[in-house]
Design a protein around this motif. Structure first.
Motif, mmCIF file in Angstrom:
data_model
loop_
_atom_site.group_PDB
_atom_site.id
_atom_site.type_symbol
_atom_site.label_atom_id
_atom_site.label_comp_id
_atom_site.label_asym_id
_atom_site.label_seq_id
_atom_site.Cartn_x
_atom_site.Cartn_y
_atom_site.Cartn_z
ATOM 1 N N HIS A 1 0.851 -1.194 0.000
ATOM 2 C CA HIS A 1 0.000 0.000 0.000
ATOM 3 C C HIS A 1 0.883 1.238 0.000
ATOM 4 C CE1 HIS A 1 1.179 -0.365 4.188
ATOM 5 N NE2 HIS A 1 0.817 0.901 4.366
ATOM 6 N N ASN A 2 0.254 2.394 -0.107
ATOM 7 C CA ASN A 2 0.954 3.657 0.081
ATOM 8 C C ASN A 2 0.093 4.539 0.973
ATOM 9 O OD1 ASN A 2 -1.012 4.813 -1.599
ATOM 10 N ND2 ASN A 2 0.296 4.689 -3.403
ATOM 11 N N HIS A 3 0.528 5.754 1.209
ATOM 12 C CA HIS A 3 -0.192 6.681 2.085
ATOM 13 C C HIS A 3 -0.495 7.970 1.325
ATOM 14 C CE1 HIS A 3 1.263 4.756 6.098
ATOM 15 N NE2 HIS A 3 1.429 3.898 5.117
ATOM 16 N N VAL A 4 -1.054 7.850 0.122
ATOM 17 C CA VAL A 4 -1.247 9.025 -0.727
ATOM 18 C C VAL A 4 -2.200 10.058 -0.123
ATOM 19 C CG1 VAL A 4 -0.596 7.942 -2.909
ATOM 20 C CG2 VAL A 4 -2.974 7.835 -2.130
ATOM 21 N N ASP A 5 -2.933 9.692 0.911
ATOM 22 C CA ASP A 5 -3.790 10.674 1.568
ATOM 23 C C ASP A 5 -2.998 11.591 2.502
ATOM 24 O OD1 ASP A 5 -3.327 8.448 3.183
ATOM 25 O OD2 ASP A 5 -5.163 8.728 4.328
ATOM 26 N N CYS A 6 -1.730 11.320 2.680
ATOM 27 C CA CYS A 6 -0.841 12.159 3.492
ATOM 28 C C CYS A 6 -0.145 13.167 2.574
ATOM 29 C CB CYS A 6 0.190 11.280 4.201
ATOM 30 S SG CYS A 6 1.435 12.189 5.122
#
Length: 184
Positions: free
Chosen positions: A104-109
């Motif tokens: 996964h990634n944390h693109v909402d950050c």
């Protein structure tokens, strides 16, 4: 309307370092285990193991001690921007389990993501686009771009594995500093 497809490249970063205060890691393990008793998001998220709530360490004094220790590295990746702690949670993968974290990634950050390894018993965190595995070591931390895909592959743990994961964001011009958790 036609479908437009185009391959693009993104600028990313990853910084790896260590803290020397290993007693702080032990205190954070105790805090993490305590938080899991309050709420456990086990197998609900991309973490296929034990996970605290997403704000578990947002007001934790031991975690803020850690953030103060890494302030210089935070400035390296965030520049002179004012930043705040958005999320901070703990993961525990049990001894003799084959727990893992789905890619996964944390693109909402909109800022920087981080992982603090509280012990050194796991397979490491694999960053796909960099083809890089960060080896786990007690007190090691990694700061990285939110767009980077990462995962922890299934592994037969010989002892409990503990990490704290966090997302740091930038203050928006319209935000009041006292409404968020300012770290630098």
């Amino acid at each position: 309307m036609p479908l437009i497809e185009k391959k693009i490249t993104l600028d990313t970063f990853l910084l790896e370092n260590e803290i020397n205060d290993l007693n702080l890691c032990d205190q954070l393990i105790e805090n993490l285990n305590s938080k899991l008793k309050e709420k456990n998001l086990k197998n609900i998220t991309h973490v296929k193991g034990n996970m605290t709530s997403f704000d578990s360490f947002n007001k934790n004094k031991n975690f803020y001690t850690f953030l103060k220790l890494i302030k210089t590295d935070l400035k390296k990746v965030c520049g002179e921007n004012l930043v705040k702690l958005n999320d901070s949670w703990g993961n525990k993968f049990d001894k003799n389990s084959e727990h893992y974290t789905v890619e996964h990634n944390h693109v909402d950050c909109d800022g920087v993501c981080g992982i603090l390894y509280l012990n050194d018993c796991g397979p490491g965190t694999y960053f796909k686009q960099l083809d890089l595995t960060i080896k786990e070591k007690k007190g090691k931390y990694v700061l990285f771009s939110p767009v980077l895909l990462h995962e922890v592959k299934p592994f037969k743990y010989k002892q409990d594995r503990h990490v704290i994961v966090f997302n740091i964001g930038y203050f928006k011009k319209w935000e009041k500093y006292n409404q968020s958790i300012k770290i630098c």
